[in-house]
Design an enzyme around this catalytic site. Sequence first.
Site, PDB file in Angstrom:
ATOM      1  N   ASP A   1     -11.550   2.569   3.188  1.00 49.00           N
ATOM      2  CA  ASP A   1     -11.897   1.149   3.052  1.00 49.00           C
ATOM      3  C   ASP A   1     -13.395   0.980   2.761  1.00 49.00           C
ATOM      4  OD1 ASP A   1     -10.002  -0.911   3.214  1.00 49.00           O
ATOM      5  OD2 ASP A   1      -9.695  -0.595   5.364  1.00 49.00           O
TER       6      ASP A   1
ATOM      7  N   GLN B   1      -5.481  -1.855   9.122  1.00 52.04           N
ATOM      8  CA  GLN B   1      -5.335  -3.181   8.510  1.00 52.04           C
ATOM      9  C   GLN B   1      -6.005  -4.245   9.386  1.00 52.04           C
ATOM     10  OE1 GLN B   1      -3.993  -3.664   5.448  1.00 52.04           O
ATOM     11  NE2 GLN B   1      -4.415  -5.840   5.559  1.00 52.04           N
TER      12      GLN B   1
ATOM     13  N   LYS C   1       0.840  -1.207   0.000  1.00 50.71           N
ATOM     14  CA  LYS C   1       0.000   0.000   0.000  1.00 50.71           C
ATOM     15  C   LYS C   1       0.867   1.245   0.000  1.00 50.71           C
ATOM     16  CE  LYS C   1      -3.954  -2.354   1.932  1.00 50.71           C
ATOM     17  NZ  LYS C   1      -4.653  -2.904   3.089  1.00 50.71           N
TER      18      LYS C   1
END
Length: 278
Positions: free
Chosen positions: A116, A93, A49
């Site tokens: 997200d 995460q 990422k």
Amino acid sequence: MAKIIDGKAISAQIRAELREEVSKMNTKPGLAVILVGDDLASHTYVRNKKAACEEVGMYSEVHYLPGETTESELLELIEKLNRDEKIHGILVQLPLPAHINESAVIKSIDPGKDVDCFHPYNVGRLTIGEPVFLPCTPAGIMELLSRSGIEVAGKRCVVVGRSNIVGKPIAIMLLHANGTVTVCHSKTKDLAEECRRAEILVSAVGRAGFITADMVSTGAVVIDVGINRGPDGKLCGDVDFAAVEPKASYITPVPGGVGPMTITMLLKNTLVAAKQRV
Ligand code: GUN
């Protein structure tokens, strides 16, 4: 013989588009990634990422927290990032260590920075057809379909798996694209029969070799979201690729199909977040 949908190439094309757009902006879009603990796969994802942000000219910072971090310490960091002007997107995460309440953490992220698309506010907006962000993996699948010239409207779409990250949101997005959507799961009766009805089959189960050739109709589009290790230790999807590929019209490989698109869509959401802020 199926056409192979090249997620790596499509992803590279979108990243080039994003890079171009970022270069014209006054503000540099910024992404903060938080990783708690030392899960090996998560470390790889987070590294990728960060590298992806650099590739398109975005700012990124990674917060590595020890596995013993308390929930309130994590919430405190998120609060700080919610207020941080140079940060437009925040990603925690998953999975988190068992002592941390994942739902509480997701809800603590400013919905305007929820790249997200996990916050109930953004899930609600997606569900009513007024999304701000699109969830990354499902958005990646929709891009693969549209950039391969595959029409969803009117098609029978079967989604296997009902997770909040993939199964449920991709079902909603296919529905918004006017597909006729069936969602299958571990309690579905005669799964093979349901799958055979699919003109577009999406598998997000997480089990190697789960989708066998008898579950796929000739000419179906097969989208494999699984990332598994096969018996030989190699990376593979949910679909028995060698057996299914000759029957399908289009198929995504693993690796190199859906996977590369997820991070690219995260970058896109970070750009959307940064544009909203100005
Ligand atoms: N872990 C596995 N997939 C994801 C994802 O899409 N987002 C986050 N935050 N964690 C994940």
